[in-house]
Design a protein around this motif. Structure first.
Motif, short mmCIF file in Angstrom:
data_model
loop_
_atom_site.label_atom_id
_atom_site.label_comp_id
_atom_site.label_asym_id
_atom_site.label_seq_id
_atom_site.Cartn_x
_atom_site.Cartn_y
_atom_site.Cartn_z
N PHE A 111 0.78 -1.16 0.02
CA PHE A 111 0.03 0.07 -0.05
C PHE A 111 0.94 1.14 0.02
O PHE A 111 0.57 1.97 -0.67
CB PHE A 111 -0.88 -0.15 1.25
CG PHE A 111 -1.64 1.28 1.30
CD1 PHE A 111 -2.74 1.40 0.78
CD2 PHE A 111 -1.33 2.25 2.49
CE1 PHE A 111 -3.49 2.68 0.83
CE2 PHE A 111 -2.06 3.36 2.50
CZ PHE A 111 -3.14 3.59 1.68
N LEU A 112 2.01 1.33 0.93
CA LEU A 112 2.74 2.37 1.11
C LEU A 112 3.77 2.64 -0.28
O LEU A 112 3.71 3.82 -0.88
CB LEU A 112 3.68 2.53 1.91
CG LEU A 112 2.94 2.17 3.58
CD1 LEU A 112 4.23 2.20 4.57
CD2 LEU A 112 2.53 3.55 3.64
N PHE A 113 3.91 1.49 -1.06
CA PHE A 113 4.80 1.69 -2.27
C PHE A 113 3.85 2.30 -3.30
O PHE A 113 4.34 3.27 -3.97
CB PHE A 113 5.11 0.18 -2.64
CG PHE A 113 5.61 0.27 -4.19
CD1 PHE A 113 6.97 0.54 -4.43
CD2 PHE A 113 4.66 -0.13 -5.17
CE1 PHE A 113 7.59 0.53 -5.57
CE2 PHE A 113 5.16 -0.05 -6.57
CZ PHE A 113 6.43 0.24 -6.94
N PHE A 114 2.39 2.02 -3.49
CA PHE A 114 1.66 2.65 -4.62
C PHE A 114 1.35 3.96 -4.13
O PHE A 114 1.00 4.75 -5.00
CB PHE A 114 0.27 1.71 -4.77
CG PHE A 114 0.52 0.49 -5.41
CD1 PHE A 114 0.80 0.70 -6.97
CD2 PHE A 114 0.63 -0.73 -4.88
CE1 PHE A 114 0.88 -0.39 -7.72
CE2 PHE A 114 0.62 -1.97 -5.80
CZ PHE A 114 0.89 -1.73 -7.07
N VAL A 115 1.35 4.48 -2.92
CA VAL A 115 0.97 5.69 -2.46
C VAL A 115 2.25 6.57 -2.70
O VAL A 115 1.93 7.56 -3.09
CB VAL A 115 0.26 5.59 -0.95
CG1 VAL A 115 0.11 7.13 -0.55
CG2 VAL A 115 -1.00 4.91 -0.78
N LEU A 116 3.31 6.12 -2.26
CA LEU A 116 4.44 7.19 -1.85
C LEU A 116 5.24 7.04 -3.25
O LEU A 116 5.83 7.97 -3.62
CB LEU A 116 5.26 6.58 -0.73
CG LEU A 116 4.66 6.52 0.51
CD1 LEU A 116 5.72 6.18 1.42
CD2 LEU A 116 4.13 8.11 0.73
N SER A 117 5.47 5.98 -4.20
CA SER A 117 6.16 5.86 -5.56
C SER A 117 5.93 6.97 -6.26
O SER A 117 6.78 7.46 -6.76
CB SER A 117 5.68 4.58 -5.99
OG SER A 117 4.52 4.45 -6.32
N PRO A 118 4.44 7.36 -6.52
CA PRO A 118 4.62 8.68 -7.47
C PRO A 118 5.23 10.01 -6.76
O PRO A 118 6.04 10.88 -7.48
CB PRO A 118 3.03 9.04 -7.52
CG PRO A 118 2.52 7.92 -7.24
CD PRO A 118 3.42 7.08 -6.08
N PHE A 119 5.20 10.20 -5.58
CA PHE A 119 6.03 11.37 -4.91
C PHE A 119 7.44 11.26 -4.87
O PHE A 119 8.18 12.26 -5.05
CB PHE A 119 5.39 11.36 -3.40
CG PHE A 119 3.95 11.80 -3.24
CD1 PHE A 119 3.56 13.16 -3.28
CD2 PHE A 119 2.92 10.80 -3.05
CE1 PHE A 119 2.30 13.61 -3.12
CE2 PHE A 119 1.61 11.10 -3.04
CZ PHE A 119 1.20 12.66 -3.18
N VAL A 120 7.76 9.89 -4.74
CA VAL A 120 9.44 9.73 -4.59
C VAL A 120 9.84 9.76 -6.11
O VAL A 120 11.03 10.72 -6.45
CB VAL A 120 9.69 8.35 -4.03
CG1 VAL A 120 11.24 8.05 -4.50
CG2 VAL A 120 9.18 8.18 -2.91
N GLU A 121 9.02 9.20 -7.07
CA GLU A 121 9.52 9.40 -8.47
C GLU A 121 9.58 10.94 -8.92
O GLU A 121 10.46 11.44 -9.68
CB GLU A 121 8.55 8.74 -9.35
CG GLU A 121 8.97 8.93 -10.99
CD GLU A 121 10.16 8.39 -11.57
OE1 GLU A 121 10.70 8.66 -12.56
OE2 GLU A 121 10.73 7.74 -10.56
N GLY A 122 8.64 11.83 -8.43
CA GLY A 122 8.44 13.17 -8.75
C GLY A 122 9.61 13.95 -8.19
O GLY A 122 10.18 14.70 -8.75
N PHE A 123 10.00 13.76 -6.94
CA PHE A 123 10.96 14.12 -6.25
C PHE A 123 12.55 13.95 -7.07
O PHE A 123 13.30 15.04 -7.23
CB PHE A 123 11.15 13.77 -4.80
CG PHE A 123 12.29 14.50 -4.26
CD1 PHE A 123 12.38 16.05 -3.94
CD2 PHE A 123 13.44 13.62 -3.58
CE1 PHE A 123 13.48 16.34 -3.12
CE2 PHE A 123 14.26 14.43 -2.94
CZ PHE A 123 14.49 15.46 -2.71
N LEU A 124 12.60 12.73 -7.46
CA LEU A 124 13.93 12.37 -8.05
C LEU A 124 13.65 13.10 -9.58
O LEU A 124 14.90 13.43 -9.90
CB LEU A 124 13.98 11.14 -8.29
CG LEU A 124 14.01 10.15 -7.07
CD1 LEU A 124 13.92 8.66 -7.20
CD2 LEU A 124 15.50 10.41 -6.20
#
Length: 285
Positions: free
Chosen positions: A25-38
């Motif tokens: 669940f955390l992967f699907f929720v947080l991955s767009p934010f992590v990718e956007g920051f990178l």
């Protein structure tokens, strides 16, 4: 019961499944934010390179610096978004607190119809009402002002706020109202001196959710009811700039993260009140 005692109730494979579910669940929720920051850290030449690299090579915060130069008035856009959200939140609270108190503590004719009408309002998308709202804003002369974005924001956020705060106030014992009435207190005095202190966790929850909603829904209203740069909130300001030329993705991501920073700061400092308000009163005393 301690957390260790609760965990001991599950078998080892059930615990593994629980934590795997949480991680997924955390992967699907947080991955767009992590990718956007990178993406905001990557040089523009790396964004479409092949093969794709998840972690930036020679990453830097250069996009955050050039973004302030590339987007004229970026600080003004952030101020406008924050200002509109604060004003909408204050107006909603002033209107919702007495309304939720009345719906929670009194029985009157047509109450169910009104509550159902509030839910019906939430079923309509803002896009469906843009033309009537535009004509209304033009008739009262508030186009190209802050009011053109504040008024619709308040109107669309009041129904859900009433339902949320009413649910909390229902759990406040009715005996407090009766005791204040027996002592000669008016309804307004009872609300101000008895109910408000007890309902403060629920009010904070409503304030946070209203602020987030006002911050998130500014694009469609501002794009329709405002054409002046000095009143543009952040979403329209970024759209107006990046929509006219080639999209510089690293600067766009940097601007997006800087733009949501005020909302994230508010949520960070008030998160304990948010959790406490959502769970308070859930157990009958």
């Amino acid at each position: 019961m301690s957390n260790a005692a609760m965990i001991d109730r599950y078998r080892w494979w059930e615990i593994i499944l629980i934590y795997c579910g949480i991680a997924l669940f955390l992967f699907f929720v947080l991955s767009p934010f992590v990718e956007g920051f990178l993406v905001s850290l990557k040089p523009l030449s790396q964004l479409f390179s092949s093969p794709y690299r998840f972690w930036p090579e020679n990453g830097s915060f250069e996009a955050y610096r050039t973004m302030w130069i590339s987007v004229p008035g970026f600080g003004r856009y952030i101020f406008n978004s924050f200002f509109i959200s604060i004003i909408v939140t204050l107006i909603v609270l002033c209107l919702v607190i007495p309304a939720a108190y009345a719906f929670a503590k009194f029985e009157f004719r047509g109450m169910g119809i009104l509550l159902g009408a509030f839910l019906t309002v939430n079923m309509f998308s803002g896009a469906v009402l843009l033309i009537p709202l535009f004509r209304l804003m033009r008739s009262i002369g508030v186009l190209n002002t802050y009011l053109a974005m504040i008024v619709p924001g308040v109107a669309f956020l009041i129904p859900s706020a009433i339902w949320l705060l009413r649910t909390y106030m229902i759990r406040i014992p009715q005996e407090l109202n009766e005791a204040a009435y027996m002592d000669g207190a008016s309804h307004f005095y009872t609300l101000r001196r008895v109910i408000l202190p007890i309902a403060m966790p629920g009010i904070i929850v409503v304030a946070i959710t209203t602020f987030i909603g006002a911050y998130a829904q500014q694009f469609i209203f501002a794009l329709t009811f405002n054409s002046k740069t000095e009143y543009m909130p952040l979403p329209v300001g970024l759209f107006a700039y990046f929509g006219k030329q080639e999209v510089i993705w690293n600067e766009l991501m940097a601007a997006s993260f800087v733009g949501i920073a005020p909302a994230m700061v508010v949520i960070f400092f008030l998160q304990r009140y948010l959790v406490g308000g959502l769970t308070a009163g859930a157990v009958k005393q």
